[in-house]
Design a protein around this motif. Sequence first.
Motif, mmCIF file in Angstrom:
data_model
loop_
_atom_site.group_PDB
_atom_site.id
_atom_site.type_symbol
_atom_site.label_atom_id
_atom_site.label_comp_id
_atom_site.label_asym_id
_atom_site.label_seq_id
_atom_site.Cartn_x
_atom_site.Cartn_y
_atom_site.Cartn_z
ATOM 1 N N UNK A 28 -3.396 10.015 -39.572
ATOM 2 C CA UNK A 28 -3.475 8.860 -39.592
ATOM 3 C C UNK A 28 -3.488 8.648 -37.688
ATOM 4 N N UNK A 29 -3.073 9.379 -37.145
ATOM 5 C CA UNK A 29 -3.155 10.179 -35.818
ATOM 6 C C UNK A 29 -4.228 10.875 -35.835
ATOM 7 N N UNK A 30 -5.103 11.835 -36.272
ATOM 8 C CA UNK A 30 -6.189 12.399 -36.928
ATOM 9 C C UNK A 30 -7.504 11.741 -36.371
ATOM 10 N N UNK A 31 -7.396 10.240 -37.442
ATOM 11 C CA UNK A 31 -8.184 10.016 -37.908
ATOM 12 C C UNK A 31 -8.572 9.022 -36.474
ATOM 13 N N UNK A 32 -7.367 8.358 -35.862
ATOM 14 C CA UNK A 32 -7.560 7.326 -34.593
ATOM 15 C C UNK A 32 -8.060 8.870 -33.840
ATOM 16 N N UNK A 33 -7.768 9.998 -33.584
ATOM 17 C CA UNK A 33 -8.160 11.048 -32.598
ATOM 18 C C UNK A 33 -10.116 10.828 -33.018
ATOM 19 N N UNK A 34 -10.689 10.789 -34.050
ATOM 20 C CA UNK A 34 -11.752 11.265 -34.453
ATOM 21 C C UNK A 34 -12.558 10.053 -34.445
ATOM 22 N N UNK A 35 -12.131 8.781 -34.046
ATOM 23 C CA UNK A 35 -13.147 7.875 -33.461
ATOM 24 C C UNK A 35 -12.979 6.991 -34.934
ATOM 25 N N UNK A 36 -12.112 6.996 -35.806
ATOM 26 C CA UNK A 36 -12.062 6.239 -37.188
ATOM 27 C C UNK A 36 -12.000 5.181 -37.274
ATOM 28 N N UNK A 37 -12.426 3.922 -37.429
ATOM 29 C CA UNK A 37 -12.552 2.613 -37.223
ATOM 30 C C UNK A 37 -10.828 1.563 -38.071
ATOM 31 N N UNK A 38 -9.912 1.273 -37.889
ATOM 32 C CA UNK A 38 -9.310 0.365 -38.602
ATOM 33 C C UNK A 38 -9.135 0.028 -40.032
ATOM 34 N N UNK A 39 -10.510 -0.032 -40.071
ATOM 35 C CA UNK A 39 -10.505 -0.838 -41.431
ATOM 36 C C UNK A 39 -11.764 0.562 -42.865
ATOM 37 N N UNK A 40 -11.703 1.829 -41.843
ATOM 38 C CA UNK A 40 -12.131 2.987 -42.235
ATOM 39 C C UNK A 40 -10.547 3.764 -42.663
#
Length: 57
Positions: A28-40
């Motif tokens: 989840x931290x990696x997805x946030x770092x990649x700029x993914x949004x909350x719904x994704x």
Amino acid sequence: MMALVVGWVGFARLSRAQVLSFKSVPFVEAAIANGSGVPYIAIRHLARSDSLLTGGP
């Protein structure tokens, strides 16, 4: 009626604590770092991760 309110509050607190704990999971931290949004993140990563939702390995 009072038992329903107390039960709802306990469930809300537990749910909130569980959601907040997901923020520290590495993918989840990696997805946030990649700029993914909350719904994704919620659909793609958390909903598909059975081990997180069931507490298994």
